[in-house]
Design a protein around this motif. Structure first.
Motif, mmCIF file in Angstrom:
data_model
loop_
_atom_site.group_PDB
_atom_site.id
_atom_site.type_symbol
_atom_site.label_atom_id
_atom_site.label_comp_id
_atom_site.label_asym_id
_atom_site.label_seq_id
_atom_site.Cartn_x
_atom_site.Cartn_y
_atom_site.Cartn_z
ATOM 1 N N ARG A 1 12.918 3.196 0.683
ATOM 2 C CA ARG A 1 13.110 3.300 -0.760
ATOM 3 C C ARG A 1 14.282 2.444 -1.208
ATOM 4 N N THR A 2 14.112 1.826 -2.364
ATOM 5 C CA THR A 2 15.208 1.164 -3.053
ATOM 6 C C THR A 2 15.290 1.798 -4.440
ATOM 7 N N ASP A 3 16.102 1.231 -5.301
ATOM 8 C CA ASP A 3 16.273 1.820 -6.629
ATOM 9 C C ASP A 3 14.980 1.886 -7.432
ATOM 10 N N ASP A 4 14.178 0.821 -7.363
ATOM 11 C CA ASP A 4 12.992 0.775 -8.211
ATOM 12 C C ASP A 4 11.691 0.557 -7.453
ATOM 13 N N SER A 5 11.712 0.648 -6.127
ATOM 14 C CA SER A 5 10.477 0.437 -5.376
ATOM 15 C C SER A 5 10.439 1.290 -4.110
ATOM 16 N N VAL A 6 9.226 1.475 -3.624
ATOM 17 C CA VAL A 6 8.990 2.212 -2.381
ATOM 18 C C VAL A 6 8.010 1.397 -1.541
ATOM 19 N N LEU A 7 8.395 1.117 -0.301
ATOM 20 C CA LEU A 7 7.510 0.454 0.649
ATOM 21 C C LEU A 7 7.064 1.503 1.649
ATOM 22 N N ILE A 8 5.768 1.780 1.664
ATOM 23 C CA ILE A 8 5.201 2.769 2.582
ATOM 24 C C ILE A 8 4.534 2.006 3.715
ATOM 25 N N GLU A 9 4.996 2.265 4.937
ATOM 26 C CA GLU A 9 4.456 1.591 6.112
ATOM 27 C C GLU A 9 3.649 2.588 6.931
ATOM 28 N N VAL A 10 2.450 2.184 7.288
ATOM 29 C CA VAL A 10 1.518 3.038 8.022
ATOM 30 C C VAL A 10 1.238 2.403 9.369
ATOM 31 N N THR A 11 1.396 3.178 10.431
ATOM 32 C CA THR A 11 0.981 2.743 11.764
ATOM 33 C C THR A 11 -0.006 3.761 12.295
ATOM 34 N N CYS A 12 -0.967 3.275 13.077
ATOM 35 C CA CYS A 12 -2.008 4.167 13.595
ATOM 36 C C CYS A 12 -2.518 3.616 14.917
ATOM 37 N N ALA A 13 -3.420 4.355 15.512
ATOM 38 C CA ALA A 13 -4.076 3.898 16.735
ATOM 39 C C ALA A 13 -4.927 2.674 16.388
ATOM 40 N N PRO A 14 -5.046 1.720 17.302
ATOM 41 C CA PRO A 14 -5.823 0.503 17.006
ATOM 42 C C PRO A 14 -7.263 0.784 16.585
ATOM 43 N N GLU A 15 -7.871 1.788 17.149
ATOM 44 C CA GLU A 15 -9.258 2.091 16.791
ATOM 45 C C GLU A 15 -9.388 2.748 15.415
ATOM 46 N N ASP A 16 -8.290 3.240 14.863
ATOM 47 C CA ASP A 16 -8.324 3.841 13.528
ATOM 48 C C ASP A 16 -8.000 2.847 12.416
ATOM 49 N N ALA A 17 -7.544 1.658 12.767
ATOM 50 C CA ALA A 17 -7.181 0.669 11.749
ATOM 51 C C ALA A 17 -8.388 0.307 10.878
ATOM 52 N N GLY A 18 -9.536 0.190 11.483
ATOM 53 C CA GLY A 18 -10.748 -0.126 10.731
ATOM 54 C C GLY A 18 -11.119 0.958 9.738
ATOM 55 N N ALA B 1 2.952 7.441 -8.515
ATOM 56 C CA ALA B 1 4.328 7.059 -8.846
ATOM 57 C C ALA B 1 4.550 7.096 -10.350
ATOM 58 N N ASP B 2 3.490 7.076 -11.126
ATOM 59 C CA ASP B 2 3.550 7.280 -12.575
ATOM 60 C C ASP B 2 4.331 6.187 -13.293
ATOM 61 N N GLY B 3 4.327 4.975 -12.742
ATOM 62 C CA GLY B 3 4.974 3.853 -13.393
ATOM 63 C C GLY B 3 6.484 3.823 -13.281
ATOM 64 N N ARG B 4 7.073 4.816 -12.654
ATOM 65 C CA ARG B 4 8.528 4.852 -12.511
ATOM 66 C C ARG B 4 9.016 3.939 -11.412
ATOM 67 N N GLN B 5 8.197 3.761 -10.377
ATOM 68 C CA GLN B 5 8.589 2.949 -9.228
ATOM 69 C C GLN B 5 7.451 2.005 -8.871
ATOM 70 N N ARG B 6 7.822 0.895 -8.283
ATOM 71 C CA ARG B 6 6.836 -0.032 -7.736
ATOM 72 C C ARG B 6 6.518 0.458 -6.327
ATOM 73 N N VAL B 7 5.235 0.600 -6.016
ATOM 74 C CA VAL B 7 4.814 1.143 -4.727
ATOM 75 C C VAL B 7 3.947 0.122 -4.005
ATOM 76 N N GLU B 8 4.257 -0.100 -2.725
ATOM 77 C CA GLU B 8 3.460 -0.975 -1.887
ATOM 78 C C GLU B 8 3.134 -0.227 -0.600
ATOM 79 N N VAL B 9 1.874 -0.295 -0.178
ATOM 80 C CA VAL B 9 1.426 0.355 1.056
ATOM 81 C C VAL B 9 1.001 -0.738 2.018
ATOM 82 N N GLN B 10 1.590 -0.745 3.228
ATOM 83 C CA GLN B 10 1.272 -1.738 4.249
ATOM 84 C C GLN B 10 0.790 -1.040 5.514
ATOM 85 N N LEU B 11 -0.249 -1.596 6.092
ATOM 86 C CA LEU B 11 -0.728 -1.127 7.389
ATOM 87 C C LEU B 11 -0.165 -2.074 8.448
ATOM 88 N N LEU B 12 0.667 -1.546 9.330
ATOM 89 C CA LEU B 12 1.283 -2.345 10.396
ATOM 90 C C LEU B 12 0.428 -2.270 11.642
#
Length: 76
Positions: free
Chosen positions: A26-43, A64-75
């Protein structure tokens, strides 16, 4: 709250929920959500043509209701 929503959606989607981790940077105005999973679940998380991950991103941004910028990444 947004991280909990993403975690709830993905835990119910993957075959191995114990290998799923959802973390947030988290930062002041954004949230970066990082997701890791088993290789067979990535699909399952990406979906055909990226539809599932895009839907998760849309739901996370809506929660987030426009209050924060949200990004979701699959690692890998």
């Amino acid at each position: 709250m947004v991280v909990d929503l993403v975690n709830y959606i993905l835990v119910n989607l993957v075959a191995e929920p114990d290998r799923l981790t959802v973390t947030a940077d988290r930062t002041d105005d954004s949230v970066l959500i990082e997701v890791t999973c088993a290789p067979e679940d990535a699909g399952r998380i990406i979906g055909r043509g990226g539809r599932v991950i895009n839907a998760v991103r849309t739901l996370a941004r809506a929660a987030a209701d426009g209050r924060q910028r949200v990004e979701v990444q699959l690692l890998e």
